[in-house]
Scaffold this motif. Structure first.
Motif, short mmCIF file in Angstrom:
data_model
loop_
_atom_site.label_atom_id
_atom_site.label_comp_id
_atom_site.label_asym_id
_atom_site.label_seq_id
_atom_site.Cartn_x
_atom_site.Cartn_y
_atom_site.Cartn_z
N GLY A 170 0.80 -1.22 0.00
CA GLY A 170 0.00 0.00 0.00
C GLY A 170 0.83 1.27 0.00
O GLY A 170 1.91 1.32 0.59
N PHE A 171 0.33 2.28 -0.65
CA PHE A 171 0.96 3.59 -0.72
C PHE A 171 0.85 4.28 0.63
O PHE A 171 -0.14 4.14 1.34
CB PHE A 171 0.24 4.41 -1.79
N VAL A 172 1.90 5.04 1.01
CA VAL A 172 1.91 5.72 2.31
C VAL A 172 2.07 7.22 2.11
O VAL A 172 3.04 7.68 1.47
CB VAL A 172 3.05 5.20 3.21
N ILE A 173 1.15 7.99 2.67
CA ILE A 173 1.24 9.45 2.69
C ILE A 173 1.48 9.90 4.12
O ILE A 173 0.67 9.63 5.00
CB ILE A 173 -0.04 10.11 2.14
N ASP A 174 2.58 10.60 4.33
CA ASP A 174 2.89 11.18 5.65
C ASP A 174 2.41 12.63 5.61
O ASP A 174 3.01 13.48 4.95
CB ASP A 174 4.39 11.11 5.91
N HIS A 189 15.75 12.08 2.72
CA HIS A 189 16.42 10.78 2.84
C HIS A 189 15.75 9.94 3.93
O HIS A 189 15.51 8.73 3.73
CB HIS A 189 17.90 10.99 3.16
N ILE A 190 15.46 10.54 5.08
CA ILE A 190 14.80 9.82 6.16
C ILE A 190 13.44 9.28 5.70
O ILE A 190 13.09 8.13 5.96
CB ILE A 190 14.62 10.74 7.39
N LEU A 191 12.67 10.11 5.02
CA LEU A 191 11.32 9.73 4.62
C LEU A 191 11.29 8.69 3.52
O LEU A 191 10.56 7.69 3.61
CB LEU A 191 10.56 10.98 4.16
N PHE A 192 12.05 8.92 2.46
CA PHE A 192 11.86 8.14 1.23
C PHE A 192 12.91 7.06 0.99
O PHE A 192 12.70 6.20 0.13
CB PHE A 192 11.80 9.09 0.04
N VAL A 193 14.03 7.12 1.71
CA VAL A 193 15.05 6.09 1.58
C VAL A 193 15.08 5.20 2.82
O VAL A 193 15.11 3.98 2.71
CB VAL A 193 16.45 6.72 1.34
N GLU A 194 15.03 5.82 3.99
CA GLU A 194 15.13 5.06 5.24
C GLU A 194 13.79 4.53 5.72
O GLU A 194 13.75 3.74 6.66
CB GLU A 194 15.73 5.94 6.33
N SER A 195 12.70 4.96 5.12
CA SER A 195 11.39 4.50 5.56
C SER A 195 10.51 4.16 4.36
O SER A 195 10.93 4.31 3.21
CB SER A 195 10.71 5.56 6.43
N ASP A 196 9.30 3.71 4.64
CA ASP A 196 8.37 3.31 3.59
C ASP A 196 7.38 4.39 3.20
O ASP A 196 6.34 4.10 2.59
CB ASP A 196 7.62 2.05 4.04
N VAL A 197 7.66 5.64 3.54
CA VAL A 197 6.83 6.76 3.12
C VAL A 197 7.02 7.00 1.62
O VAL A 197 8.15 6.97 1.12
CB VAL A 197 7.17 8.03 3.92
N LEU A 228 -3.43 5.46 6.38
CA LEU A 228 -2.09 5.68 5.84
C LEU A 228 -2.09 6.37 4.47
O LEU A 228 -1.07 6.95 4.09
CB LEU A 228 -1.33 4.36 5.73
N CYS A 229 -3.19 6.29 3.76
CA CYS A 229 -3.17 6.85 2.40
C CYS A 229 -4.50 7.44 1.95
O CYS A 229 -4.59 8.62 1.63
CB CYS A 229 -2.74 5.77 1.40
N ASP A 230 -5.54 6.62 1.95
CA ASP A 230 -6.76 6.98 1.22
C ASP A 230 -7.43 8.25 1.74
O ASP A 230 -7.93 9.06 0.95
CB ASP A 230 -7.76 5.83 1.27
N ASN A 231 -7.43 8.42 3.06
CA ASN A 231 -8.13 9.58 3.62
C ASN A 231 -7.47 10.89 3.21
O ASN A 231 -8.14 11.85 2.81
CB ASN A 231 -8.19 9.48 5.14
N TYR A 232 -6.13 10.94 3.31
CA TYR A 232 -5.46 12.18 2.92
C TYR A 232 -5.52 12.38 1.40
O TYR A 232 -5.67 13.52 0.93
CB TYR A 232 -4.02 12.24 3.40
#
Length: 357
Positions: free
Chosen positions: A5-9, A66-74, A314-318
């Motif tokens: 699933g896609f993740v939006i932070d 880097h923290i968001l898109f490389v080190e995590s699944d955001v 995690l995604c759909d609502n935002y």
């Protein structure tokens, strides 16, 4: 992506916490120490900056990305301009950083403008400029500021026709639909009144075509927050900091989420890490892989947090709230610089340019 699933932070910050940026003396230090205290107390041992001097710095947009898109699944994040110029020289998260993010990483970030309503006409002019240059998805507000030589902590209400409503009218005229406001967490050792949520309903009722996003929802004033969600179709909640409770305070998180679900169900709850306040990955992994409401809390809210509910949060609502075309974003980022770095694997936390910050 997590679990396919896609993740939006929905809220992130490239803070400038360095003492050279503190403008209001002990008040700026108090908030900086609060942020570091939350980081230290809620972060897992493998995803924590240990020394204060390593955390109290000017975090770069490259580190944040880097923290968001490389080190995590955001996959996609929202960065907020923070309008705290009476506390910090650059406002804590500067307009310049947000503009840099918008220009360099348009496929990975949405951005929010940020102004201080207590500045009156100047705030309206500032919003005009930011909208022209940033093309923001929303507007971030703080319910208090420090004014004058004595740095008096002064609050304002979202339902104030004199202070708030002119700003909402201008935002609406400029095409901004989403208004996010910091609530629940006082900014250091200050009076708590401004951080309550009893002013949200008046704003939501007066401006039915705007959306109002309660940031830090669930940290405090739980029933009051849930009631706003249930009564007004244009009120939503963002789990910044609340989501991080999962790592070391899971019961607190579970009770907060159950209360929000009790009042309004899952369709108005949005995930936000507040990175760099905390590293996003531990809470994200725990929420998707392990988290379930205890049986007695399912009796409170009448439901369990199923994979479908998790995907909504995690995604759909935002995505629905902000009009994000998730499939189009997936295509644009599939082989970008962050995807290529992440594909190499064995990425350590806080490893941008080889080592902890």
């Amino acid at each position: 992506m997590i679990g396919g699933g896609f993740v939006i932070d929905a809220v992130t910050h490239a803070y400038n916490l360095h003492p050279s940026n503190w403008r209001a003396g002990k008040y700026a230090e108090s908030l900086a120490q609060l942020i570091f205290g939350l980081h230290s107390g809620l972060s897992g041992d493998t995803h924590r900056v240990v020394k204060p001097e390593q955390f109290m710095k000017d975090w770069s947009v490259d580190e944040l990305a880097h923290i968001l898109f490389v080190e995590s699944d955001v996959d996609l994040a929202v960065h907020h301009v923070l309008p705290l110029q009476t506390l910090y020289t650059d406002g804590l998260c500067s307009y310049e950083k947000t503009l840099d993010i918008k220009r360099r990483f348009p496929d990975r970030f949405l951005v929010y403008a940020g102004v201080d309503p207590l500045r009156g006409t100047a705030a309206l002019e500032d919003l005009e400029k930011q909208v022209e240059e940033l093309k923001p998805t929303g507007l971030k507000l703080y319910p208090a500021a420090w004014l004058g030589d004595s740095f008096k902590h002064t609050g304002w209400r979202m339902d104030d026709p004199r202070i708030a409503f002119p700003l909402f009218e201008r935002a609406q005229k400029l095409g901004i639909k989403n208004i996010a406001v910091h609530k629940g967490l006082p900014m250091g050792a200050v009076p708590i009144e401004a951080y309550k949520v009893d002013d949200i309903g008046g704003a939501a009722d007066a401006f039915p075509d705007l959306n109002f996003e309660i940031v830090h929802g669930g940290m405090a004033f739980l029933d009051e927050t849930g009631m706003q969600l249930s009564l007004f179709p244009n009120v939503y909640v963002n789990l910044e900091v609340t989501g991080a409770l999962l790592v070391k305070r899971e019961r607190w998180f579970a009770e907060s989420l159950a209360q929000l679900l009790k009042w309004a169900g899952p369709a108005k709850i949005m995930w936000g890490s507040g990175t760099v306040f905390s590293h996003p990955q531990p809470a994200l992994e725990k929420f998707w892989n392990d988290f379930q409401l205890p049986e007695e809390l399912t009796q409170v809210c009448g439901m369990q947090v199923t994979p479908e509910v998790k995907r909504m949060i995690l995604c759909d609502n935002y995505a629905r709230y902000a009009g994000v075309d998730v499939e189009a974003v997936k295509k644009r980022i599939a082989n970008d610089e962050f995807a290529r770095k992440k594909a190499k694997g064995n990425i350590q936390p806080y490893s941008y340019q080889g080592g902890r910050p």
